[in-house]
Enzyme design. Structure first.
Site, PDB file in Angstrom:
ATOM      1  N   CYS A 236      -0.279  58.174 -28.233  1.00 15.01           N
ATOM      2  CA  CYS A 236       1.184  58.408 -27.927  1.00 15.01           C
ATOM      3  C   CYS A 236       2.543  57.892 -27.559  1.00 15.01           C
ATOM      4  CB  CYS A 236       0.702  58.994 -26.509  1.00 15.01           C
ATOM      5  SG  CYS A 236       1.063  58.228 -25.299  1.00 15.01           S
TER       6      CYS A 236
ATOM      7  N   CYS B  13      -7.941  55.980 -26.134  1.00 10.68           N
ATOM      8  CA  CYS B  13      -6.281  56.565 -26.725  1.00 10.68           C
ATOM      9  C   CYS B  13      -6.131  57.771 -27.742  1.00 10.68           C
ATOM     10  CB  CYS B  13      -5.929  55.167 -27.484  1.00 10.68           C
ATOM     11  SG  CYS B  13      -4.458  55.478 -28.031  1.00 10.68           S
TER      12      CYS B  13
ATOM     13  N   THR C 191      14.642  57.399   8.869  1.00 11.26           N
ATOM     14  CA  THR C 191      14.666  57.380   7.556  1.00 11.26           C
ATOM     15  C   THR C 191      15.777  56.513   7.203  1.00 11.26           C
ATOM     16  OG1 THR C 191      16.616  59.012   8.975  1.00 11.26           O
ATOM     17  CG2 THR C 191      14.216  59.953   7.971  1.00 11.26           C
TER      18      THR C 191
ATOM     19  N   CYS D 244      17.942  57.478  13.774  1.00 11.48           N
ATOM     20  CA  CYS D 244      18.170  58.564  13.004  1.00 11.48           C
ATOM     21  C   CYS D 244      19.934  57.964  12.084  1.00 11.48           C
ATOM     22  CB  CYS D 244      19.302  59.711  14.034  1.00 11.48           C
ATOM     23  SG  CYS D 244      17.962  60.826  14.311  1.00 11.48           S
TER      24      CYS D 244
ATOM     25  N   ASN E  38      17.682  64.565   5.680  1.00 13.52           N
ATOM     26  CA  ASN E  38      17.860  65.321   5.956  1.00 13.52           C
ATOM     27  C   ASN E  38      18.884  65.156   6.939  1.00 13.52           C
ATOM     28  OD1 ASN E  38      17.566  65.014   9.307  1.00 13.52           O
ATOM     29  ND2 ASN E  38      16.056  63.962   8.360  1.00 13.52           N
TER      30      ASN E  38
ATOM     31  N   CYS F 124       3.498  52.705 -25.082  1.00 15.26           N
ATOM     32  CA  CYS F 124       3.085  52.098 -24.664  1.00 15.26           C
ATOM     33  C   CYS F 124       3.852  50.860 -25.795  1.00 15.26           C
ATOM     34  CB  CYS F 124       1.404  51.614 -24.743  1.00 15.26           C
ATOM     35  SG  CYS F 124       1.074  51.909 -26.661  1.00 15.26           S
TER      36      CYS F 124
ATOM     37  N   ASN G 153      13.871  56.253  20.492  1.00 16.18           N
ATOM     38  CA  ASN G 153      14.443  57.051  19.225  1.00 16.18           C
ATOM     39  C   ASN G 153      15.899  56.392  18.866  1.00 16.18           C
ATOM     40  OD1 ASN G 153      15.635  57.809  16.473  1.00 16.18           O
ATOM     41  ND2 ASN G 153      15.389  60.051  16.978  1.00 16.18           N
TER      42      ASN G 153
HETATM   43  C1  LIG Z   1      13.691  67.013   9.252  1.00 18.55           C
HETATM   44  C2  LIG Z   1      13.602  66.109  10.183  1.00 18.55           C
HETATM   45  C3  LIG Z   1      13.623  65.418  11.330  1.00 18.55           C
HETATM   46  C4  LIG Z   1      13.903  64.835  12.067  1.00 18.55           C
HETATM   47  N1  LIG Z   1      14.004  64.522  13.594  1.00 18.55           N
HETATM   48  C5  LIG Z   1      13.930  63.548  13.863  1.00 18.55           C
HETATM   49  C6  LIG Z   1      13.629  63.357  15.550  1.00 18.55           C
HETATM   50  O1  LIG Z   1      14.289  63.930  16.013  1.00 18.55           O
HETATM   51  N2  LIG Z   1      13.188  62.431  15.921  1.00 18.55           N
HETATM   52  C7  LIG Z   1      12.862  61.119  14.887  1.00 18.55           C
HETATM   53  O2  LIG Z   1      12.416  59.896  15.773  1.00 18.55           O
HETATM   54  N3  LIG Z   1      12.730  61.279  13.374  1.00 18.55           N
HETATM   55  C8  LIG Z   1      12.778  61.971  13.072  1.00 18.55           C
HETATM   56  N4  LIG Z   1      13.056  62.554  11.730  1.00 18.55           N
HETATM   57  C9  LIG Z   1      12.083  61.248  10.845  1.00 18.55           C
HETATM   58  C10 LIG Z   1      10.567  61.410  10.623  1.00 18.55           C
HETATM   59  O3  LIG Z   1      10.010  61.575  12.690  1.00 18.55           O
HETATM   60  C11 LIG Z   1       9.790  60.123  10.100  1.00 18.55           C
HETATM   61  O4  LIG Z   1      10.646  58.836  10.842  1.00 18.55           O
HETATM   62  C12 LIG Z   1      10.456  59.871   8.815  1.00 18.55           C
HETATM   63  O5  LIG Z   1      10.861  61.396   8.419  1.00 18.55           O
HETATM   64  C13 LIG Z   1       9.650  59.186   7.889  1.00 18.55           C
HETATM   65  O6  LIG Z   1       8.366  60.009   7.946  1.00 18.55           O
HETATM   66  P1  LIG Z   1       7.896  60.819   6.214  1.00 18.55           P
HETATM   67  O7  LIG Z   1       8.031  59.889   5.176  1.00 18.55           O
HETATM   68  O8  LIG Z   1       6.303  60.787   6.805  1.00 18.55           O
HETATM   69  O9  LIG Z   1       8.931  62.052   6.749  1.00 18.55           O
HETATM   70  C14 LIG Z   1      12.829  63.515  10.733  1.00 18.55           C
HETATM   71  C15 LIG Z   1      12.507  63.288   9.658  1.00 18.55           C
HETATM   72  C16 LIG Z   1      12.877  64.808   9.155  1.00 18.55           C
HETATM   73  C17 LIG Z   1      12.629  65.189   7.469  1.00 18.55           C
HETATM   74  S1  SF4 Z   2       0.151  54.952 -24.523  1.00 21.26           S
HETATM   75 FE1  SF4 Z   2      -0.720  53.929 -25.641  1.00 21.26          FE
HETATM   76  S2  SF4 Z   2      -2.868  53.383 -24.909  1.00 21.26           S
HETATM   77 FE2  SF4 Z   2      -2.066  54.591 -23.676  1.00 21.26          FE
HETATM   78  S3  SF4 Z   2      -2.317  56.905 -24.487  1.00 21.26           S
HETATM   79 FE3  SF4 Z   2      -0.462  56.204 -25.425  1.00 21.26          FE
HETATM   80  S4  SF4 Z   2      -0.714  55.059 -27.129  1.00 21.26           S
HETATM   81 FE4  SF4 Z   2      -2.955  55.136 -26.025  1.00 21.26          FE
END
Ligand SMILES: Cc1cc2nc3c(=O)[nH]c(=O)nc-3n(C[C@H](O)[C@H](O)[C@H](O)COP(=O)(O)O)c2cc1C
Ligand code: SF4
Ligand code: SF4
Length: 455
Positions: free
Chosen positions: A350, A347, A205, A139, A78, A353, A136
């Site tokens: 596929c 197995c 983030t 950001c 974001n 492995c 915070n």
């Molecule tokens: C769209 C968006 C907006 C965010 N705005 C803030 C914010 O205003 N303040 C803040 O501390 N963190 C903000 N974050 C960060 C989140 O609080 C959080 O730390 C981060 O997304 C990791 O958590 P998650 O993996 O669960 O999303 C935002 C994240 C997203 C995706």
């Molecule tokens: S990855 Fe190997 S062990 Fe797993 S299902 Fe496929 S052939 Fe069988």
């Protein structure tokens, strides 16, 4: 009273009380009182309000994502700023939420610039009746260009000074939220502790570009033909968050500071993992943006089930239990040996492995020559790297089994202390000496001269 009734999920996080450790992270799901009331009603125990600060203007569009295979939003990005809603509206709604949910945790996330601004806004959110404040310092886009957000999180001295200002002004618990965009998370962690923060939360983030639009040649999300770096989050960042949490929890001067774990949390299992590394509350953003507030039901049921099975009654019974098992590489047992075993009944033939081991690992899997489809592990070549078990699409089809007798224990650290480490390439003590590898020209034969491949 059954065992379930004895389980108490409530937390007291640095003085902030909540009925459970499931909190919403400061982000779009906590933008309004409406959303937070809906979330509390669904079962969330706390919410960190979308960051309040100074008037901002947001751009459109704002989000990008990494879709991996069939999985949408494996990683999410974001370029949104802090709240653009009027401060008065947020303060009024905070007070209203506390009226309806006095026992839930409402935390005000704040980001301002000068000392006076910090003092003013702290007074305002305290008057609104919030239970705590989160700073915070994370950001990595937009706000950092104005000297806030990750610009503070990346400068431990500045961070410490601001934490000190806040601690002098605040009468309620303060959580310092850290940015992962730094080499050693213990630097800002320690600065926060030295500034006398009550608690830490992480991660915010990760600075990133999730992709380039092949028509406009601009990074996603594209804003009128241009883009900028975003903040990355969602399932993809969980490993980074866990590692940083571990670093803080193992630091002698930081480990007694409560930590709220954030980053890629989506299921009860994620919650348990963060608690096992020492977090005593967790915060969620992307998973709620993807699936809605209802995911808390699975988290709660799963956590209770886990605690019941293990005999725990509160989360403090197992918080940090994984920490003694996270060590430096040099302390791992070099004598421990695992090898892959294929369960022939599971197995599906596929061949994944075989390809993975032959092209990407140690040439320890052969294909049968009798028309069968079940690959064969060449035991003496298998180094126990796990790759085949990771690529196998069938659950529990390839398992890694212990081959040593468990009696020997020797680490690189011990070898170094005893002056017994290999010191030439031909040293018999060297790891790769004597390991089977095919000759280079064997690559051009269509079948290897190994157990199954003999023509
Ligand atoms: C769209 C968006 C907006 C965010 N705005 C803030 C914010 O205003 N303040 C803040 O501390 N963190 C903000 N974050 C960060 C989140 O609080 C959080 O730390 C981060 O997304 C990791 O958590 P998650 O993996 O669960 O999303 C935002 C994240 C997203 C995706
Ligand atoms: S990855 Fe190997 S062990 Fe797993 S299902 Fe496929 S052939 Fe069988
Ligand atoms: S564990 Fe590694 S070396 Fe052993 S068979 Fe699997 S991929 Fe090959």
């Amino acid at each position: 009273m059954n065992k379930k009734d004895k389980i108490d999920l409530s937390v007291n996080f640095a003085g902030i009380k909540a009925p459970n450790p499931f909190w919403l992270a400061s982000a779009p799901p906590t933008n309004t009182g409406y959303q937070i009331m809906k979330a509390f009603d669904a079962g969330w125990g706390g919410a960190v309000w979308k960051t309040l600060g100074m008037p901002t203007i947001n751009v459109s569009s704002r989000y990008g994502s990494i879709n991996y295979g069939d999985t949408r939003m494996a990683g999410f990005s974001n370029i949104e700023l802090i709240t653009d809603r009027p401060l008065e509206d947020n303060l009024r709604e905070m007070a209203e939420v506390k009226k309806y949910f006095p026992d839930h945790a409402v935390i005000a996330s704040l980001m301002v610039d000068t000392r006076q601004e910090w003092e003013d806004i702290i007074k305002q959110v305290e008057d609104a009746g919030v239970d705590g404040i989160e700073l915070n310092f994370g950001c990595p886009h937009g706000m950092c260009e104005r000297g806030m957000g990750s610009a503070v999180g990346q400068e431990p001295e500045v961070l410490k000074t601001i934490v000190e200002w806040v601690m002098e002004a605040a009468n309620i618990p303060v959580i310092t939220k850290l940015s992962p965009n730094i080499t050693h998370i213990t630097d800002p962690g320690l600065a926060a502790v030295h500034g006398k923060t009550d608690a830490i939360s992480l991660i915010n983030t990760v600075k990133s570009i999730v992709g380039i639009d092949l028509d406009s040649y601009a990074p996603y999300p594209v804003v009128d033909g241009k883009g900028t770096n975003g903040g990355y989050c969602g399932p993809a960042v969980k490993p980074i968050a866990l590692h940083m949490l571990k670093d803080l929890m193992q630091h002698p001067e930081i480990k007694n500071t409560p930590i709220s774990g954030i980053g890629g949390i989506e299921t009860w299992r994620d919650v348990v993992e963060f608690i096992l590394l020492g977090a005593t509350s967790v915060q969620v953003c992307t998973a709620v943006m993807h699936y809605g507030f209802g995911i808390v039901r699975e988290m709660e049921a799963g956590l209770i089930n886990f605690m019941e099975n293990k005999g725990y009654t509160t989360i403090y019974d197992f918080a940090g239990k994984a920490l003694p098992n996270v060590t430096d590489w040099k302390h791992l047992n070099l004598k421990s040996e695992v090898k892959a075993i294929i369960n022939e009944d599971k197995c599906i033939g596929c061949g994944l492995c075989y390809i993975a081991c032959d092209d990407g690992a140690h040439q320890a899997i052969a294909l049968p020559t009798d028309g069968g489809r079940i690959p064969i592990i060449i035991e003496e070549n298998c180094v126990g790297c796990n790759l085949c078990s990771l690529v196998c699409p069938v659950e529990e089809c390839i398992t890694m089994e212990k081959f040593d007798d468990g009696k020997e224990h020797e680490t690189w650290h011990e070898l170094t202390e005893q002056n017994r480490i290999p010191n030439t390439w031909n040293d018999d003590r060297a790891g790769g000496k004597g390991h089977y590898v095919p000759e280079p020209a064997d690559a051009l034969k269509n079948k290897r001269k190994d157990k199954s491949g003999t023509k």
